[in-house]
Structures are given as structure tokens and as C-alpha cells.
Design a protein around this motif. Structure first.
Motif, PDB file in Angstrom:
ATOM      1  N   UNK A 298      22.382  84.721  31.849  1.00  0.00           N
ATOM      2  CA  UNK A 298      21.300  85.576  32.343  1.00  0.00           C
ATOM      3  C   UNK A 298      21.200  85.706  33.857  1.00  0.00           C
ATOM      4  N   UNK A 299      21.250  84.610  34.575  1.00  0.00           N
ATOM      5  CA  UNK A 299      20.735  84.594  35.938  1.00  0.00           C
ATOM      6  C   UNK A 299      21.729  85.114  36.977  1.00  0.00           C
ATOM      7  N   UNK A 300      21.192  85.910  37.896  1.00  0.00           N
ATOM      8  CA  UNK A 300      21.984  86.424  39.011  1.00  0.00           C
ATOM      9  C   UNK A 300      21.049  87.001  40.062  1.00  0.00           C
ATOM     10  N   UNK A 301      21.330  86.703  41.317  1.00  0.00           N
ATOM     11  CA  UNK A 301      20.628  87.331  42.432  1.00  0.00           C
ATOM     12  C   UNK A 301      21.647  88.202  43.156  1.00  0.00           C
ATOM     13  N   UNK A 302      21.397  89.498  43.170  1.00  0.00           N
ATOM     14  CA  UNK A 302      22.381  90.439  43.709  1.00  0.00           C
ATOM     15  C   UNK A 302      21.997  90.875  45.119  1.00  0.00           C
ATOM     16  N   UNK A 303      22.973  90.856  46.000  1.00  0.00           N
ATOM     17  CA  UNK A 303      22.804  91.323  47.370  1.00  0.00           C
ATOM     18  C   UNK A 303      23.116  92.812  47.409  1.00  0.00           C
ATOM     19  N   UNK A 304      22.129  93.599  47.829  1.00  0.00           N
ATOM     20  CA  UNK A 304      22.298  95.053  47.873  1.00  0.00           C
ATOM     21  C   UNK A 304      23.082  95.418  49.141  1.00  0.00           C
ATOM     22  N   UNK A 305      24.306  95.948  49.018  1.00  0.00           N
ATOM     23  CA  UNK A 305      25.178  96.120  50.182  1.00  0.00           C
ATOM     24  C   UNK A 305      24.790  97.250  51.132  1.00  0.00           C
TER      25      UNK A 305
ATOM     26  N   UNK B  45       4.876  83.816  49.272  1.00  0.00           N
ATOM     27  CA  UNK B  45       4.910  84.623  48.062  1.00  0.00           C
ATOM     28  C   UNK B  45       6.275  84.466  47.405  1.00  0.00           C
ATOM     29  N   UNK B  46       6.348  84.881  46.157  1.00  0.00           N
ATOM     30  CA  UNK B  46       7.626  84.790  45.464  1.00  0.00           C
ATOM     31  C   UNK B  46       8.689  85.594  46.210  1.00  0.00           C
ATOM     32  N   UNK B  47       8.302  86.749  46.765  1.00  0.00           N
ATOM     33  CA  UNK B  47       9.247  87.575  47.503  1.00  0.00           C
ATOM     34  C   UNK B  47       9.696  86.888  48.788  1.00  0.00           C
ATOM     35  N   UNK B  48       8.768  86.218  49.472  1.00  0.00           N
ATOM     36  CA  UNK B  48       9.121  85.555  50.719  1.00  0.00           C
ATOM     37  C   UNK B  48      10.024  84.350  50.498  1.00  0.00           C
ATOM     38  N   UNK B  49       9.985  83.770  49.313  1.00  0.00           N
ATOM     39  CA  UNK B  49      10.905  82.670  49.012  1.00  0.00           C
ATOM     40  C   UNK B  49      12.357  83.117  49.225  1.00  0.00           C
TER      41      UNK B  49
ATOM     42  N   UNK C 219      16.542  79.376  42.734  1.00  0.00           N
ATOM     43  CA  UNK C 219      15.948  78.359  41.887  1.00  0.00           C
ATOM     44  C   UNK C 219      14.587  78.733  41.330  1.00  0.00           C
ATOM     45  N   UNK C 220      13.768  79.421  42.130  1.00  0.00           N
ATOM     46  CA  UNK C 220      12.435  79.857  41.692  1.00  0.00           C
ATOM     47  C   UNK C 220      11.613  78.762  41.008  1.00  0.00           C
ATOM     48  N   UNK C 221      11.300  77.672  41.715  1.00  0.00           N
ATOM     49  CA  UNK C 221      10.441  76.649  41.110  1.00  0.00           C
ATOM     50  C   UNK C 221       9.061  77.207  40.803  1.00  0.00           C
ATOM     51  N   UNK C 222       8.373  76.590  39.846  1.00  0.00           N
ATOM     52  CA  UNK C 222       7.063  77.072  39.434  1.00  0.00           C
ATOM     53  C   UNK C 222       6.097  77.147  40.620  1.00  0.00           C
ATOM     54  N   UNK C 223       6.123  76.124  41.474  1.00  0.00           N
ATOM     55  CA  UNK C 223       5.292  76.121  42.674  1.00  0.00           C
ATOM     56  C   UNK C 223       6.092  76.692  43.841  1.00  0.00           C
TER      57      UNK C 223
ATOM     58  N   UNK D 205      16.488  92.092  43.835  1.00  0.00           N
ATOM     59  CA  UNK D 205      15.281  91.759  43.073  1.00  0.00           C
ATOM     60  C   UNK D 205      14.688  90.492  43.668  1.00  0.00           C
ATOM     61  N   UNK D 206      13.454  90.580  44.132  1.00  0.00           N
ATOM     62  CA  UNK D 206      12.832  89.438  44.802  1.00  0.00           C
ATOM     63  C   UNK D 206      11.635  88.900  44.030  1.00  0.00           C
ATOM     64  N   UNK D 207      11.698  88.935  42.748  1.00  0.00           N
ATOM     65  CA  UNK D 207      10.613  88.383  41.957  1.00  0.00           C
ATOM     66  C   UNK D 207      11.139  88.012  40.574  1.00  0.00           C
ATOM     67  N   UNK D 208      10.322  87.347  39.815  1.00  0.00           N
ATOM     68  CA  UNK D 208      10.752  86.918  38.491  1.00  0.00           C
ATOM     69  C   UNK D 208      10.893  88.080  37.516  1.00  0.00           C
ATOM     70  N   UNK D 209      10.227  89.207  37.810  1.00  0.00           N
ATOM     71  CA  UNK D 209      10.342  90.363  36.922  1.00  0.00           C
ATOM     72  C   UNK D 209      11.763  90.900  36.889  1.00  0.00           C
TER      73      UNK D 209
END
Length: 732
Positions: free
Chosen positions: A643-650, A268-272, A184-188, A657-661
């Protein structure tokens, strides 16, 4: 004139755009410590040792907490169900590791910089164990003892003989539809500041339901809930990420108790990605069968989602199969794939968002097979009854939404699919929108002062959806005031209990409690004036009976009363804490979305050119915030589609990818100015006294299917795997 339905700008707009609104991460207390997690770098195994010498040598580092330093959670926590406790597994209570990113230590320091520097030099030795990749794990049945997520709905629903009906149907369509995990990556980001004063705990937290945090923290420490206070007047987006109580909230509260000082943590964004949930990867097997007229003879939807190894989170994606269309033979089932990953959670448009993607795509395929308009196929299977229960919907004006949406979009006059505009091929698609309606027990208090102003009080939180604007409108409407004369006091468990800000439930639940409290105040005012409460009218700070009118100031002044106050409640049948609509009238919100896309098949480019959404969603309280919600939902659905996808590296067993970049999301350049939104005039008396329904999630349903259907219309390529990236569009 009624205040309800008016376009009133957000009351909290100025403080938010000027930066004066205080979020959890903005809070500070004297002598506070800053906390930073040390996160596991392996997905499965156990901690062998943690070396803290280098960290403790850093200037400003006060302490490094390990599992052996933390209090044990109290046995009362077992009495808190999962949800609202997000997961039964609590890190830093043992040496076990079940997902990468799991906290294994916590550095406490006098500054954030010192805490981060200390965490960077903590050395952890692990014993690695084999891990399971969730996306490729075998599908399994849900275990009833792994949390209460599986009890939110029926894991299996069977009506008639779906398989037999589909096998014997003259026309069949469907297949496997997949979608990736999405964060979800909320702004806060999630944040909490915890402080103990004697045996009392206060937390400033980023949440979507304050009482749930209060009760869960009380249970974790074995204290009465009255000794826990939760404060969250503003929450910077949630999307479900902050709906339940996650381990960091308990661990930081533990750290504050151990250290004897306030402790603050902002993830942090990564820790989310290693601390809170996300929408899980899903596979849908959808099969449809119809007669030659397009009437559905059988619907089958098998949904499988990934989950962690600790709890069985179930994303009930097959719910639309038993809710959207008239059919006598329906099968809807749910299974899970367990792997070493943090537990998923609700995300904006749970169940119906994923499910409408698959079912809406299959319906378009069936329409193509029948050579009928996709809208006409839906009209042929329209139902005024809930297909699951056979009971009438609380209200439904989807037919009117179809007509209005088609007119506004020009659906019947749309250009032929594949029409060229330069190097772009143009396509149009449509799909149904629908979302289940949750209702929660809620309370509120309203105070009417002698100066003609009012204040409402309730513990609801505003996650950006605008209840602090909408609720004053309700009070103003009942008491005949200008909404600007009504203030809202919220975001504190010291205030009357409010239900959560999720499930599209806030207005229908807390709003009804606010209305009841205001109505009781109105009755008290009438009695003070000596007039019958059911025959007075209030407007402009005056109360009138017949041809006589008096000011609120005069009536309260003569009575020697500084204010009139009343509490109101929205109670559910059987005093239930939550339901999904009246027992006699199942409740849903409905709508339709039409989109036009442009596709460049040589470069694989996909663009959204325009969209129209028309919704049957009960009574509108604020037309401006309602429209904004639906536009945001359509943009959200476009992100899901394209666009959106969070991929699990096997290989490493972690999120890639653990950030908005590394996570493409829609920005201004991706969104056309032509997003047309409208509502059908509707009052749902069965959903609640306000006549309203929830809309926060509705706009995000159906969009992904409409986009995929438009892509097929443009270039004849049927995409069944989200997101629709260039590699799926390039034609050689």
C-alpha cells in the motif's frame, strides 16, 4: 515464580484509553502563545520579502517572526553531530530555501485559530531557482563532510571477489528492486511547548530520546545542558520520526526567548511532510550466484537512496548482504541521490527493512531457478558466524525458528501455487527476518520503600512500546514483588540518563540498568538483615535466608530507614555511548515469516490471508507486549508491501499527498485474524545481563519480500517495485 516472561497488561493502558495521559500537545502554560509556521511554496530559491501587515491586523496575532528576527544558533551547535541533530541546515537563519514546506516565518498569537488565520495571510515573495528531483538525480558518492550518517556503517564492504564468483556460478538470480519513500505518520504529530525562566529552558516535547534534545538545545543557545529540561512522559508513536532533533524544536525555543512568553506548536499533518524525515526512496541492485546445490558463491548488493541537498543521509540497505547468509564473496555498497527535499531519517526497521525486501526477493528467485524449496535454500546457506567479521553471533536460534515456523504454518504441506479458491489464486511465500542490535549507555535508579512498594526512575520515554510496563517487571523479579507494586517515573531529563527509544535498544540497555539498580537494592536489604546478599531470596514482600523469613517492612523499620535506593548503569566496552553488540560477539535478532496471499489477477486485488512469524530474539520480558510488537511489525510490513508510498511530484517539487487521506495504510479490514506469532526460548548472555534482545523493529523485516514471493507463487508475476498495487497484478 519469575515475573519475567509473563503476559502483563500495559500499566499505562487505562490512562491512554481514557485520554488522561498527557502528551506534548496536551500541555498548556499560563500566558502561552500559539505558533504556526508559514511554509515555503517553492523547492529551491530564496525569500525576497515577507509582507506581514495583514497578519498583524488579525485579532489575537502578537508577532510574525522572520529570519531577521530570530537569534543565530550558537557556534556550540557545530559540536553536536548529525545525528542526533537531524540536519545541519537550520531554516529561518537565512533567506535560502532548499525544499518545499521549509519554514520561512512563524506567526505567534493568543490562540491557535488566530495563529492559523494570521499565517494564511502572510505574503512571501520568492526568487525561484532550478531544483533537482531526488528520485531521478544521478547516483553519487557520499560526501564525508555532509553529516555523520555515513559513519554509522561501512559505505563499502568487499570480501573476496563477488563479481567474479557470480559470473562463474552455475546458477544466477537477482535484478533491480525498488521501493518508494514512505512517511511514518505517527498517531501523535510532532509538538513542543517551550518556556524560558531566566536563563533556563524547559520544553515539553514529542521525542524518542530526551537527553539528545537537552544537549542539542543547550548547544543551540550556548548554555550548559543542566539549564535545559526536557519533559516527555508519553510519546504517541515515533517510528524514527521523533528520534532526532529537528529544526522546529530549536525554532520554537528561539521564539519563546524572543517573545518572552511560553510558545506552543503542534505541527499539522501536512507540515510533518516538510519538517521531519521519512524512509527514503531506494533502488537495490542485487545479484546472487550459487552452485548446483544452492550454496551461495557470490552476493552483490548495491543500494542507492535519495537524500536532501544539505546532508547525506545514508540508508544502509545493503547490510543484510553481509549479515544473513554464509558466503565467501560479498560486495555491499551504498550511494545517494541528492535533491531538493527534506532530509530522510531512520524509520521502523532502518537498513534491514529495505535491505531484506531486496535480498529476500532475490533469494526466492534463486530458489525458483534451482527448483528447490526457498526454505531449503536458506538452510543450505545457514551460518553460525557473522559473514562480515567471521565472529560467532552472540546467539542465534534461527534454525529452530525455521522448523517451528514451517510446522505452525504448514509450509511443507502448503497447497501448490496458483490453487484456485473461487476467483482468487492462492500463493505462499517466506523470507528471513533480521535486525541489527543497537546498545546504548543507560542509567536508572530504584527505590524500595518500607511498605513493600518500589519505584524506578529513568529518563526513558514510552513511544507506545511498553517500557513503563516491562521495567517494573524487571524490578519486581529482582525484589520479589508483584509488578503492580512497582511504579515507573520516566520522561524527564531531571531523572537518571537513559538511552534512546529506537534501534530496538530500550529493553537491552535501560532494562539492564534497571536490573542492576534493583540488584544493588536487594544487596543493601540483605546487609540490613545481616545476611549474605548472594544467598537470600525475595518473594511476596519477604526476604528469606535458609529457613528464616522477614518482611521488608520489619527490616527497614528496625533500621529506621524509610527506603533503600540505588543507581544502576549499563556500560559499554570502552565507555562508548553506543555500539552494535559486544566486540567479540556481533549481535542480531533473527526470525522467519511465512505468508499466504490471495490474488485476483483480473481486478488486481491482493489480500493477506494468514501469516506466521517465529523469532529468535533472546529472553522475553513480557510475552504479551512482545507478541503485540511482532503482530504490529507484520502489519507494518504488509503496508510496505501492498500500500504505502509517498510520491515526489517532479513538476512542483513537493510531496504529492501530504495527509492520511492520500496515503493508504492497513486498517482492520486488511488484516486477517490469523497472524500467528511465536518465539524460540533463548537467553543471549553476550548481549547483556538480561539475556534479551530488541524486537521492536524485527517484525517489520522480511514481510515485503515474503508477500512478493507469495504473489509470484500465486500468479507467476515477479514484482520488483513496491508497493504491489493492482496495476502490477492485472493480467490481460
Amino acid at each position: 515464580m519469575s515475573n519475567l516472561g509473563q503476559s502483563i497488561p500495559r500499566h499505562d493502558g487505562p490512562i491512554k484509553v481514557t485520554g488522561s495521559a498527557l502528551y506534548a500537545g496536551d500541555r498548556n502554560l499560563p500566558s502561552q502563545l500559539y505558533a504556526v509556521f508559514v511554509n515555503a511554496t517553492i523547492p529551491a530559491g530564496r525569500v525576497v520579502s515577507i509582507e506581514t501587515t495583514a497578519a498583524l491586523a488579525r485579532v489575537g496575532v502578537v508577532r510574525v517572526l522572520k529570519a531577521s528576527d530570530m537569534p543565530r544558533v550558537h557556534r556550540k551547535l557545530d559540536e553536536i553531530s548529525v545525528p542526533p541533530l537531524a540536519t545541519r541546515f537550520m531554516p529561518m537563519q537565512s533567506d535560502d530555501i532548499v525544499y518545499e514546506g521549509q519554514p520561512v516565518a512563524m506567526v505567534l498569537a493568543e490562540s491557535l485559530q488566530a495563529a492559523e488565520a494570521g499565517a494564511a495571510v502572510v505574503r512571501v515573495r520568492y526568487e525561484r531557482r532550478p531544483f533537482v528531483v531526488p528520485d531521478t538525480a544521478p547516483a553519487a558518492d557520499v560526501a564525508p563532510d555532509k553529516g555523520n550518517y555515513s559513519k554509522a556503517n561501512a559505505l563499502e564492504f568487499h570480501k573476496g571477489d563477488a563479481a567474479g564468483a557470480i559470473a562463474g556460478a552455475a546458477f544466477r538470480a537477482g535484478g533491480e528492486y525498488t521501493q518508494p519513500s514512505r512517511h511514518g505518520n505517527p498517531m501523535e504529530p510532532c509538538a513542543i511547548l517551550a518556556v524560558w525562566e531566566g536563563g533556563r529552558l524547559t520544553v515539553y516535547d514529542a521525542v524518542q530520546h530526551l537527553p539528545a534534545v537537552q544537549n542539542t538545545l543547550a548547544a543551540a543557545f550556548g548554555i550548559d545542558h543542566s539549564k535545559v529540561r526536557v519533559v516527555a512522559p508519553h510519546t504517541g508513536g515515533g517510528f524514527g520520526t521523533k528520534a532526532f532533533v529537528w529544526p522546529h524544536e530549536i525554532l520554537v525555543s528561539m521564539a519563546a526567548r524572543v517573545a518572552g512568553r511560553p510558545v506552543k506548536m503542534v505541527l499539522t499533518r501536512q507540515q510533518q511532510y516538510g519538517m521531519v524525515g521519512y524512509q527514503p526512496q531506494m533502488t537495490h541492485e542485487v545479484r546472487l550466484g550459487s552452485d548446483s546445490q544452492g550454496r551461495l558463491l557470490g552476493v552483490s548488493h548495491e543500494a542507492v537512496n535519495v537524500t536532501g541537498v544539505t546532508d547525506d543521509y545514508v540508508e544502509f540497505g545493503a547490510v543484510p548482504a553481509k549479515s544473513f547468509y554464509a558466503c565467501e564473496n560479498i560486495s555491499a555498497t551504498h550511494r545517494i541521490r541528492r535533491g531538493h527535499v527534506v532530509l530522510p531519517t531512520f524509520m521502523r526497521s532502518p537498513w534491514d527493512g529495505p535491505g531484506s525486501w531486496a535480498l529476500g526477493s532475490a533469494m526466492d528467485e534463486l530458489a525458483r531457478s534451482l527448483n528447490v524449496d526457498p526454505l531449503d535454500l536458506r538452510l543450505a546457506n545457514y551460518t553460525e558466524l557473522d559473514p562480515e567479521s567471521g565472529k560467532p553471533w552472540s546467539s542465534k536460534k534461527l534454525r529452530e525458528a525455521y522448523d517451528e515456523g514451517a510446522r505452525r504454518f504448514g509450509w511443507r504441506e502448503r497447497p501448490k501455487g496458483g490453487t484456485l479458491d473461487g476467483h482468487w489464486r492462492i500463493g505462499c511465500g517466506m523470507a528471513d527476518c533480521s535486525q541489527g542490535q543497537a546498545r546504548f549507555h543507560s542509567t536508572a535508579k530504584v527505590r524500595l520503600r518500607a511498605d513493600g512498594t518500589a519505584q524506578l526512575e529513568s529518563s526513558f520515554c514510552d513511544i507506545g512500546t511498553g517500557p513503563a510496563t516491562v521495567f517494573p517487571q524487571i524490578v519486581a523479579d529482582v525484589l520479589g514483588l508483584d509488578p503492580a507494586q512497582v511504579t515507573a517515573l520516566s520522561g524527564d531529563t531531571n531523572l537518571p540518563y537513559a538511552g534512546p527509544t529506537y534501534g530496538s535498544s530500550t529493553t537491552i540497555s535501560t532494562g539492564a540498568a534497571v536490573q542492576k539498580a534493583a540488584q544493588d537494592v536487594r544487596s543493601k536489604l540483605a546487609r540490613l538483615a545481616g545476611w549474605p546478599a548472594d544467598q537470600v531470596s525475595l518473594e511476596g514482600g519477604h526476604i528469606a535466608y535458609g529457613s528464616t523469613s522477614r518482611t521488608i517492612r520489619d527490616i527497614l523499620g528496625e533500621a529506621g530507614v524509610a527506603e533503600l535506593a540505588s543507581e544502576g548503569a549499563f556500560d559499554l566496552p570502552g565507555n562508548a555511548p553506543v555500539d552494535m553488540g559486544s566486540p567479540g560477539f556481533p549481535t542480531r535478532s533473527f526470525g522467519v515469516v511465512f505468508v499466504e496471499v490471495a490474488v485476483d489477477p483480473e481486478l488486481g486485488l491482493l489480500r493477506l490471508r494468514r501469516a506466521t512469524g517465529v523469532y529468535s530474539a533472546g529472553r522475553l520480558i513480557n510475552s504479551m507486549t512482545s507478541r503485540s510488537q511482532m503482530i504490529g511489525g507484520i502489519v507494518w510490513g504488509w503496508g510496505m508491501a501492498a500500500m504505502e508510498a509517498s510520491h515526489y511530484e517532479p513538476t512542483l517539487g513537493r510531496w504529492l499527498a501530504k495527509d492520511l487521506a492520500g496515503v493508504p495504510i492497513p486498517v482492520n479490514a486488511d488484516i486477517p485474524p490469523d497472524i500467528d506469532v511465536a518465539f524460540i526460548d533463548e537467553f543471549d548472555a553476550n548481549s547483556g545481563p538480561l539475556g534479551a534482545k530488541g524486537i521492536g523493529e524485527l517484525g517489520a523485516t522480511g514481510v515485503a519480500a515474503a508477500v512478493a514471493n507469495a504473489v509470484f507463487d500465486a500468479i507467476g508475476v515477479r514484482v520488483r517495485d513496491l508497493p504491489i498495487t493492482p496495476d502490477k497484478l492485472i493480467q490481460t
